[in-house]
Design a protein around this motif. Structure first.
Motif, PDB file in Angstrom:
ATOM      1  N   ILE A  14     149.653 110.624  64.354  1.00 35.46           N
ATOM      2  CA  ILE A  14     148.689 110.017  65.287  1.00 35.46           C
ATOM      3  C   ILE A  14     147.390 110.821  65.211  1.00 35.46           C
ATOM      4  CG2 ILE A  14     148.280 109.229  67.637  1.00 35.46           C
ATOM      5  CD1 ILE A  14     151.247 109.360  68.179  1.00 35.46           C
TER       6      ILE A  14
ATOM      7  N   GLY B  25     141.810 112.011  61.709  1.00 36.73           N
ATOM      8  CA  GLY B  25     140.549 112.753  61.647  1.00 36.73           C
ATOM      9  C   GLY B  25     140.525 113.780  60.532  1.00 36.73           C
TER      10      GLY B  25
ATOM     11  N   VAL C 193     148.049 106.798  61.796  1.00 37.64           N
ATOM     12  CA  VAL C 193     147.551 105.770  62.724  1.00 37.64           C
ATOM     13  C   VAL C 193     146.435 106.340  63.591  1.00 37.64           C
ATOM     14  CG1 VAL C 193     149.737 104.519  62.788  1.00 37.64           C
ATOM     15  CG2 VAL C 193     149.326 106.318  64.459  1.00 37.64           C
ATOM     16  N   ASP C 194     145.545 105.463  63.995  1.00 40.50           N
ATOM     17  CA  ASP C 194     144.437 105.884  64.855  1.00 40.50           C
ATOM     18  C   ASP C 194     144.011 104.668  65.665  1.00 40.50           C
ATOM     19  OD1 ASP C 194     142.249 108.499  64.379  1.00 40.50           O
ATOM     20  OD2 ASP C 194     141.697 106.857  65.733  1.00 40.50           O
TER      21      ASP C 194
ATOM     22  N   ASN D 272     141.048 104.168  66.539  1.00 43.13           N
ATOM     23  CA  ASN D 272     139.689 103.835  66.102  1.00 43.13           C
ATOM     24  C   ASN D 272     139.771 102.940  64.851  1.00 43.13           C
ATOM     25  OD1 ASN D 272     137.184 103.881  64.844  1.00 43.13           O
ATOM     26  ND2 ASN D 272     136.699 105.940  65.627  1.00 43.13           N
TER      27      ASN D 272
ATOM     28  N   VAL E  33     145.538 114.730  67.226  1.00 44.44           N
ATOM     29  CA  VAL E  33     144.388 114.174  67.935  1.00 44.44           C
ATOM     30  C   VAL E  33     143.471 115.312  68.381  1.00 44.44           C
ATOM     31  CG1 VAL E  33     145.700 112.171  68.700  1.00 44.44           C
ATOM     32  CG2 VAL E  33     145.587 114.186  70.163  1.00 44.44           C
TER      33      VAL E  33
ATOM     34  N   ALA F  10     148.365 111.622  76.323  1.00 45.20           N
ATOM     35  CA  ALA F  10     148.455 110.154  76.168  1.00 45.20           C
ATOM     36  C   ALA F  10     149.398 109.825  75.013  1.00 45.20           C
ATOM     37  CB  ALA F  10     147.068 109.578  75.906  1.00 45.20           C
TER      38      ALA F  10
HETATM   39  P1  ADP Z   1     140.459 116.770  64.215  1.00 46.82           P
HETATM   40  O1  ADP Z   1     139.350 117.597  63.638  1.00 46.82           O
HETATM   41  O2  ADP Z   1     141.340 117.575  65.149  1.00 46.82           O
HETATM   42  O3  ADP Z   1     141.233 116.016  63.191  1.00 46.82           O
HETATM   43  P2  ADP Z   1     139.071 114.300  64.910  1.00 46.82           P
HETATM   44  O4  ADP Z   1     138.217 113.994  66.102  1.00 46.82           O
HETATM   45  O5  ADP Z   1     138.450 114.306  63.558  1.00 46.82           O
HETATM   46  O6  ADP Z   1     139.776 115.705  65.227  1.00 46.82           O
HETATM   47  O7  ADP Z   1     140.311 113.279  64.862  1.00 46.82           O
HETATM   48  C1  ADP Z   1     141.136 112.982  65.937  1.00 46.82           C
HETATM   49  C2  ADP Z   1     141.468 111.491  65.886  1.00 46.82           C
HETATM   50  O8  ADP Z   1     142.475 111.219  66.846  1.00 46.82           O
HETATM   51  C3  ADP Z   1     140.305 110.553  66.219  1.00 46.82           C
HETATM   52  O9  ADP Z   1     140.043 109.708  65.113  1.00 46.82           O
HETATM   53  C4  ADP Z   1     140.794 109.755  67.449  1.00 46.82           C
HETATM   54  O10 ADP Z   1     140.386 108.395  67.415  1.00 46.82           O
HETATM   55  C5  ADP Z   1     142.305 109.870  67.321  1.00 46.82           C
HETATM   56  N1  ADP Z   1     143.049 109.687  68.582  1.00 46.82           N
HETATM   57  C6  ADP Z   1     142.895 110.365  69.739  1.00 46.82           C
HETATM   58  N2  ADP Z   1     143.795 109.946  70.645  1.00 46.82           N
HETATM   59  C7  ADP Z   1     144.556 108.968  70.060  1.00 46.82           C
HETATM   60  C8  ADP Z   1     145.650 108.142  70.489  1.00 46.82           C
HETATM   61  N3  ADP Z   1     146.168 108.268  71.703  1.00 46.82           N
HETATM   62  N4  ADP Z   1     146.140 107.253  69.606  1.00 46.82           N
HETATM   63  C9  ADP Z   1     145.624 107.128  68.373  1.00 46.82           C
HETATM   64  N5  ADP Z   1     144.609 107.892  67.905  1.00 46.82           N
HETATM   65  C10 ADP Z   1     144.064 108.803  68.734  1.00 46.82           C
END
Ligand code: ADP
Ligand code: UDX
Length: 461
Positions: free
Chosen positions: A9, A12, A34-35, A37, A91, A113
């Motif tokens: 999950i 990023g 999965v994301d 976004n 996340v 979450a």
């Molecule tokens: P990191 O540098 O820790 O990888 P990022 O901000 O690049 O941080 O990536 C974190 C990702 O997690 C983001 O793309 C965000 O949309 C995703 N994300 C956060 N919470 C959730 C969730 N509950 N379900 C799915 N994706 C999530």
């Protein structure tokens, strides 16, 4: 337990590259990233590998090999949670902006979450892996959420912190100094640890895979980053002392680093460290220490951040002072916006803070970065500059097209291409007197002063 299906999950900077390597090295395991976004997932799935949402040397090659074979990117979070045996939580955990621990503690709302969603969707036993950097004892909180929302399924929680550095992430993942896995000291806990050890063993020698208890693993990540950042603040604090005494920071750094007990890494003076981890992790460490009543410990680590901000402010002041004293047009060309070379990540980049200082002193800025897009620069500045006006910042695609408009170039990121520019030609075209403020001390080696520039680096007279 033999793992067949992994779900990660968060697609990023951590989740994307890490899962790409895990999938590449374990073709028999299905890896679904999965994301929520949808734009990000679309970018991960784009045919043109130049459009991947993360720029990281070597990443596109690995994605090309594994994507569609056993590596998949999707927005269907529930489906892949349900189908997986192992779930990585990758996340973001930003610093809290409100409530208890505001400005220091990590905001765990995204992690929480995820835990809630996993509990609600799961019908079979799962191993949950904390990949995001989290405060010590977060796994306990995750466990609590999982258990209180689903009593039918057995969840084992592991901590497997990420040590990759952006820009060298693929190499760091491929040949890690160590892989750290923390788990419960129970039979089920050990079994879960072994499942993850097996995945990494596909390419990492067993002696480099370190297993510990959960709390040690969580705290090691925070403190490893704090140690690294501490070295940078130490050398940066000495850069100011060098300027005052006539010593040269590059020489001092070399002399210190040749002591094998100290080592030469992370002793490069700079306009301040950036990135998503160092500041956040130290704030977190300070918060934890203070919560435990350890004020002296908290003050000690907090000083690293105080020096980091001081270095950014001090560098800005050098530019502002020259503009005022020499009565120059208040306009600066900033080269580099990313927090380090070879990444498009700008989180906590020193460039943002220096730009903010310049804007607050009514100095206009033009910005060039080979990998950062204009909207990102506007986004970053609107977060730190009250009443930010887009018109005071211009994003330039060709840095030297209007070079005759500036007296001042400030070098913010150590991109290799900056060293390779034809500085002789630039000098001929730039407005005189011409100044270079080198926030990375990378141009001294090409004898920039001889060309005619007034060169102001860090840590030397
Ligand atoms: P990191 O540098 O820790 O990888 P990022 O901000 O690049 O941080 O990536 C974190 C990702 O997690 C983001 O793309 C965000 O949309 C995703 N994300 C956060 N919470 C959730 C969730 N509950 N379900 C799915 N994706 C999530
Ligand atoms: C860091 C840790 O290195 C990594 O192990 C952890 O998983 C995440 O945080 P990252 O922030 O991606 O990685 O990059 P890093 O190479 O550590 O650089 C951080 C900042 O320090 C950058 O702004 C870099 O330019 C700066 N830096 C680094 C210096 O100013 N001087 C140095 O000598 C080294």
């Amino acid at each position: 337990m033999k793992i067949e299906n992994i779900c990660c999950i968060g697609a990023g900077y951590v989740g994307g590259p890490t899962m790409s390597i895990i999938a590449q090295k374990n073709p028999h395991i299905n890896v679904n990233v999965v994301d929520m976004n949808a734009d990000k997932i679309k970018a991960w799935n784009s045919k043109n590998l130049k459009n991947l949402p993360v720029y990281e040397p070597g990443l596109s090659k690995v994605v090309k090999e594994a994507r569609g074979r056993n590596l998949f990117f999707s927005t269907d979070v529930n489906k892949h949670i349900e189908q997986s045996d192992m779930i990585f939580i990758s996340v973001n955990t930003p610093t809290k902006m409100s409530g208890k621990g505001k400005g220091y503690a990590a905001d765990l709302k995204y992690v929480e979450a995820c835990a809630k969603q996993i509990a609600e969707v799961s019908k079979s036993n799962k191993i949950i892996v904390e990949k995001s950097t989290v405060p010590v004892r977060t796994s306990e909180k995750i466990k609590e959420i999982l258990m209180s929302n689903n009593i039918d399924v057995d969840f084992q929680i592991l901590s497997n912190p990420e040590f990759l550095a952006e820009g060298t992430a693929m190499r760091d993942l491929e040949i890690p100094d160590r892989v750290l896995i923390g788990g419960d000291n129970t039979i089920e806990g050990k079994r879960a640890v072994n499942s993850l050890v097996e995945i990494y063993s596909s390419w990492v020698p067993k002696e480099n895979i370190l297993t510990t208890n959960l709390w040690s693993s969580e705290l090691s990540k925070l403190t490893a980053n704090a140690f690294l950042a501490q070295r940078i603040s130490s050398i940066n604090s000495l850069s100011e002392l060098c300027e005052a005494t006539g010593a040269d920071i590059e020489e001092v750094s070399k002399a210190i680093g040749m002591d094998s007990r100290i080592g030469s890494s992370f002793l490069k003076t700079s306009v301040g460290f950036g990135g998503s981890c160092f500041q956040k992790d130290i704030l977190n460490l300070v918060y934890i220490a203070r919560s435990e009543g350890l004020d002296k410990v908290a003050d000690y680590w907090e000083q690293i951040l105080i020096i980091n901000q001081h270095q950014r402010d001090r560098f800005s002041k050098k530019i502002i002072d020259v503009i005022r004293k020499k009565n120059l047009e208040p306009k600066v060309l900033l080269l580099g916006w990313a927090f380090k070379k070879d990444t498009n990540d700008t989180r906590e980049s020193a460039a943002i803070y220096v730009a903010n200082n310049l804007l607050n002193n009514n100095i206009k800025i033009d910005v060039y970065d080979p990998k950062v897009a204009e909207h990102q620069i506007n986004f970053d500045l609107s977060n730190v500059t009250p009443n930010y006006e887009k018109s005071s910042v211009k994003f330039v695609e060709q840095p030297f097209l209007n070079i005759s408009e500036y007296n001042i170039i400030a070098l913010m990121t150590e991109w290799d291409e900056f060293k390779a520019f034809d500085w002789d030609i630039i000098y001929k075209k730039i407005k005189k007197p011409a100044y270079i403020f080198d926030g990375r001390n990378i141009l001294d080696s090409i004898n920039i002063k001889k060309i005619g520039f007034n060169y102001i680096g860090l840590g030397r007279k």
